[in-house]
Design a protein around this motif. Structure first.
Motif, PDB file in Angstrom:
ATOM      1  N   ALA A   1     -28.543  15.036 -39.182  1.00 11.95           N
ATOM      2  CA  ALA A   1     -28.138  15.326 -37.804  1.00 11.95           C
ATOM      3  C   ALA A   1     -28.405  14.139 -36.885  1.00 11.95           C
ATOM      4  CB  ALA A   1     -28.874  16.564 -37.296  1.00 11.95           C
ATOM      5  N   GLY A   2     -29.500  13.415 -37.137  1.00  4.49           N
ATOM      6  CA  GLY A   2     -29.803  12.240 -36.317  1.00  4.49           C
ATOM      7  C   GLY A   2     -28.750  11.153 -36.426  1.00  4.49           C
ATOM      8  N   SER A   3     -28.211  10.967 -37.634  1.00  6.22           N
ATOM      9  CA  SER A   3     -27.124   9.987 -37.817  1.00  6.22           C
ATOM     10  C   SER A   3     -25.891  10.389 -37.008  1.00  6.22           C
ATOM     11  CB  SER A   3     -26.757   9.877 -39.303  1.00  6.22           C
ATOM     12  OG  SER A   3     -27.846   9.388 -40.059  1.00  6.22           O
ATOM     13  N   GLY A   4     -25.647  11.688 -36.925  1.00  7.75           N
ATOM     14  CA  GLY A   4     -24.543  12.168 -36.095  1.00  7.75           C
ATOM     15  C   GLY A   4     -24.747  11.819 -34.632  1.00  7.75           C
ATOM     16  N   ALA A   5     -25.993  11.936 -34.168  1.00  7.70           N
ATOM     17  CA  ALA A   5     -26.293  11.591 -32.775  1.00  7.70           C
ATOM     18  C   ALA A   5     -26.024  10.116 -32.506  1.00  7.70           C
ATOM     19  CB  ALA A   5     -27.748  11.932 -32.463  1.00  7.70           C
ATOM     20  N   GLY A   6     -26.426   9.251 -33.442  1.00  7.76           N
ATOM     21  CA  GLY A   6     -26.210   7.819 -33.260  1.00  7.76           C
ATOM     22  C   GLY A   6     -24.746   7.438 -33.259  1.00  7.76           C
ATOM     23  N   LEU A   7     -23.977   8.013 -34.171  1.00  9.37           N
ATOM     24  CA  LEU A   7     -22.548   7.723 -34.246  1.00  9.37           C
ATOM     25  C   LEU A   7     -21.826   8.127 -32.961  1.00  9.37           C
ATOM     26  CD1 LEU A   7     -21.611   8.807 -37.883  1.00  9.37           C
ATOM     27  CD2 LEU A   7     -21.177   6.568 -36.883  1.00  9.37           C
ATOM     28  N   GLY A   8     -22.135   9.311 -32.446  1.00  9.52           N
ATOM     29  CA  GLY A   8     -21.419   9.823 -31.280  1.00  9.52           C
ATOM     30  C   GLY A   8     -21.814   9.170 -29.980  1.00  9.52           C
ATOM     31  N   THR A   9     -23.107   8.901 -29.782  1.00 17.14           N
ATOM     32  CA  THR A   9     -23.574   8.360 -28.508  1.00 17.14           C
ATOM     33  C   THR A   9     -23.017   6.964 -28.246  1.00 17.14           C
ATOM     34  OG1 THR A   9     -25.631   9.630 -28.709  1.00 17.14           O
ATOM     35  CG2 THR A   9     -25.613   7.817 -27.142  1.00 17.14           C
ATOM     36  N   THR A  10     -23.192   6.058 -29.185  1.00 12.33           N
ATOM     37  CA  THR A  10     -22.742   4.679 -28.988  1.00 12.33           C
ATOM     38  C   THR A  10     -21.225   4.608 -28.832  1.00 12.33           C
ATOM     39  OG1 THR A  10     -24.603   3.924 -30.343  1.00 12.33           O
ATOM     40  CG2 THR A  10     -22.829   2.339 -29.930  1.00 12.33           C
ATOM     41  N   ALA A  11     -20.484   5.324 -29.667  1.00  8.33           N
ATOM     42  CA  ALA A  11     -19.019   5.285 -29.602  1.00  8.33           C
ATOM     43  C   ALA A  11     -18.498   5.871 -28.295  1.00  8.33           C
ATOM     44  CB  ALA A  11     -18.424   6.035 -30.794  1.00  8.33           C
ATOM     45  N   SER A  12     -19.178   6.891 -27.756  1.00  7.42           N
ATOM     46  CA  SER A  12     -18.735   7.500 -26.500  1.00  7.42           C
ATOM     47  C   SER A  12     -18.953   6.575 -25.315  1.00  7.42           C
ATOM     48  CB  SER A  12     -19.467   8.830 -26.266  1.00  7.42           C
ATOM     49  OG  SER A  12     -19.077   9.785 -27.231  1.00  7.42           O
ATOM     50  N   MET A  13     -19.917   5.673 -25.402  1.00  2.81           N
ATOM     51  CA  MET A  13     -20.104   4.663 -24.356  1.00  2.81           C
ATOM     52  C   MET A  13     -19.134   3.504 -24.536  1.00  2.81           C
ATOM     53  SD  MET A  13     -24.238   4.538 -23.960  1.00  2.81           S
ATOM     54  CE  MET A  13     -25.160   6.012 -23.564  1.00  2.81           C
ATOM     55  N   LEU A  14     -18.920   3.104 -25.787  1.00  2.53           N
ATOM     56  CA  LEU A  14     -17.984   2.011 -26.062  1.00  2.53           C
ATOM     57  C   LEU A  14     -16.576   2.357 -25.604  1.00  2.53           C
ATOM     58  CD1 LEU A  14     -18.973   0.744 -29.625  1.00  2.53           C
ATOM     59  CD2 LEU A  14     -19.069  -0.552 -27.496  1.00  2.53           C
ATOM     60  N   VAL A  15     -16.151   3.599 -25.839  1.00  4.83           N
ATOM     61  CA  VAL A  15     -14.775   3.982 -25.525  1.00  4.83           C
ATOM     62  C   VAL A  15     -14.509   3.902 -24.023  1.00  4.83           C
ATOM     63  CG1 VAL A  15     -15.044   6.487 -25.204  1.00  4.83           C
ATOM     64  CG2 VAL A  15     -12.967   5.577 -26.264  1.00  4.83           C
ATOM     65  N   ILE A  16     -15.542   4.106 -23.205  1.00  5.58           N
ATOM     66  CA  ILE A  16     -15.378   3.960 -21.755  1.00  5.58           C
ATOM     67  C   ILE A  16     -15.158   2.493 -21.397  1.00  5.58           C
ATOM     68  CG2 ILE A  16     -16.500   4.261 -19.506  1.00  5.58           C
ATOM     69  CD1 ILE A  16     -15.553   6.850 -20.838  1.00  5.58           C
ATOM     70  N   GLY A  17     -15.890   1.592 -22.049  1.00  6.95           N
ATOM     71  CA  GLY A  17     -15.685   0.166 -21.824  1.00  6.95           C
ATOM     72  C   GLY A  17     -14.291  -0.293 -22.199  1.00  6.95           C
ATOM     73  N   TYR A  18     -13.679   0.375 -23.169  1.00  4.48           N
ATOM     74  CA  TYR A  18     -12.326   0.019 -23.608  1.00  4.48           C
ATOM     75  C   TYR A  18     -11.235   0.661 -22.744  1.00  4.48           C
ATOM     76  CZ  TYR A  18     -14.140  -1.974 -27.965  1.00  4.48           C
ATOM     77  OH  TYR A  18     -14.782  -2.750 -28.901  1.00  4.48           O
ATOM     78  N   ASN A  19     -11.607   1.614 -21.881  1.00  2.35           N
ATOM     79  CA  ASN A  19     -10.601   2.321 -21.081  1.00  2.35           C
ATOM     80  C   ASN A  19     -10.736   2.110 -19.577  1.00  2.35           C
ATOM     81  OD1 ASN A  19      -8.812   4.401 -22.776  1.00  2.35           O
ATOM     82  ND2 ASN A  19     -10.814   4.219 -23.769  1.00  2.35           N
TER      83      ASN A  19
END
Length: 472
Positions: free
Chosen positions: A148-166
């Motif tokens: 479950a912790g790996s899921g948290a890491g995958l989602g948190t960073t990508a959700s911040m990155l996607v804002i930088g790309y948009n």
């Protein structure tokens, strides 16, 4: 002999032509990448849909990560093991929110942010279902902590990155809104988590958590790559593959990591990473042990869950305000970033002296909510002051990874301290000291600036630079 020399000459001629084409292509790519306003899809259209779904994603992740204190208490009652051993499940869970950032960065760079977030929801569901039926705490450490912790890491960073790309002009406002989702999720779901525990027991509690987490997959499906995200990926592919026409896989692998080291080989990124380490030591120690500490001071478990919810609603307010203030003037980013660490440091050091009263607990919950997580609103903008868009994912991944080490060590240190006869008050004071170091390290980045005249974005010691300018 003549034929051999002629072939060598022709090969060299082709190589020169290829180098010229490659150089021209690279110049065109770099020129367009420095002008992100040319991407007309930024700050409008589907970007706002992604902002809303990113908010929803971080709502669920925030409830899972910052509600780990409730899960910790469930595991303590369920297995009746020592605090330090049981703490491993929660501390690994929160630590991997940051430790798995390089994995999230890799998946987002190699595939897309969309893929990373959808995979995040799947890992959360699998991890919580495994914990629901875990026969012992060691199994729970693996399912809750690692999966479950790996899921948290995958989602948190990508959700911040996607804002930088948009987003560009409204990036801080968008990040403020999105990051406030972690507080909103904690506020909305902490009490529901407590009710699920009361009505369904420990097994039903984790099954409910798994079901809620599957909504992350739905939110992630909306993260269609923007033109800027595709462009950044094209730049990385060109640098890593086209620069190696012989197709040597090992050399390509080395080139991939060279691109990451370019982002990491500067002093401000090192200082930000050092600060993130101590920030995570302090804050994750607090979040894991605070619910148990409140009960230890004589309050009920229901009151403790309400305190967690209170932090959540004020986290929404704090992150929205941070994004709004940061959007007014770019130069305040680092001051807001490090200032939030300093305020948390002072409040945490004072907290043990007022924790016997309800007003003291409420006051600390308000301050903790307002200032905890404000740094995540600003971290992308702060990093873009020192690295370009194609390296920002690497810089964020490294900082979150170093912070993840702190997330792992902080709660465990507190658990060992308490098991060996120490007190929660001593643990809180230690957390406050760590937050002060984080504030000092982060503000030191103001001593550096980027010298764009060299064309290499070289990091220069600002005070020395100013002295040289006065002499000339």
């Amino acid at each position: 002999m003549k034929g051999g020399l002629f072939n060598i000459y022709k090969m060299e001629e082709k190589s020169i032509k290829a180098d010229k084409i490659s150089k021209n292509k690279e110049e065109n790519i770099e020129k367009s990448s420095s002008n992100t306003q040319d991407f007309r899809s930024l700050d409008k259209g589907w970007s706002w849909v992604i902002m809303l779904t990113s908010f929803g994603t971080l709502c669920l992740i925030g409830a899972n990560v910052y509600g780990v204190g409730i899960m910790h208490d469930v595991l303590l009652e369920r297995y009746n093991e020592s605090v330090s051993l049981t703490s491993w499940a929660g501390s690994i869970h929160t630590a991997l929110t940051n430790l798995a950032a390089p994995l999230s960065s890799f998946v987002a760079d190699r595939f897309s942010c969309r893929t990373a977030v959808m995979l995040s929801g799947i890992l959360f569901a699998v991890g919580y279902l495994g914990t629901a039926f875990a026969p012992n705490v060691q199994t729970a450490i693996f399912t809750l902590g690692i999966v479950a912790g790996s899921g948290a890491g995958l989602g948190t960073t990508a959700s911040m990155l996607v804002i930088g790309y948009n987003f560009k002009r409204k990036r801080n406002i968008a990040l403020g809104f999105v990051c406030s989702g972690m507080g909103a999720g904690l506020f909305a779901l902490a009490s529901l988590m407590h009710l699920a525990r009361e009505y369904y027991g420990s097994t039903g509690f984790f099954i409910v958590q798994a079901a809620m987490s599957l909504n992350i997959v739905v939110f992630g499906a909306t993260y269609f790559p923007s033109k800027l995200e595709k462009h950044a990926q094209e730049m990385r592919i060109f640098n890593n593959v086209d620069a190696l026409p012989n197709g040597n896989t090992n050399l390509r692998f080395i080139e991939v990591y060279k691109q990451y080291f370019k982002a990491l080989n500067n002093k401000p990124i090192f200082l930000l990473s050092f600060g993130m380490f101590f920030y995570c030591v302090g804050t994750h120690l607090i979040y894991l042990h605070l619910p148990v500490y409140i009960v230890h001071k004589g309050f009920s478990k229901t009151q403790a869950s309400y305190m967690v919810s209170l932090k959540g609603i004020f986290a929404v307010i704090g992150r929205l305000l941070t994004g709004f203030v940061a959007s007014l003037h770019k130069s305040v980013d680092i001051w807001l970033y490090s200032g939030s660490f300093l305020v948390l440091s002072v409040a945490t050091i004072v907290y043990p002296h007022i924790s016997n009263t309800l007003a003291g607990n409420i006051g600390y919950a308000v301050v903790l909510g307002l200032f905890f997580g404000s740094c995540y609103v600003l971290i992308t903008s702060v990093n873009l002051s020192f690295v370009d868009i194609k390296h920002v994912s690497a810089a964020l991944a490294f900082e979150f990874f170093v912070g993840g080490i702190g997330s792992l060590l902080g709660p465990e240190f507190a658990g060992l301290l308490i098991d060996s006869g120490g007190t929660y008050e001593q643990a809180m004071t230690f957390a406050g000291g760590c937050l002060f170091i984080a504030a000092f390290s982060s503000i030191l980045t103001k001593c550096f600036h980027v010298d764009s005249k060299t064309g290499e974005n070289k990091i220069i010691w600002k005070f020395t630079r100013r002295k040289e300018m006065r002499e000339t």
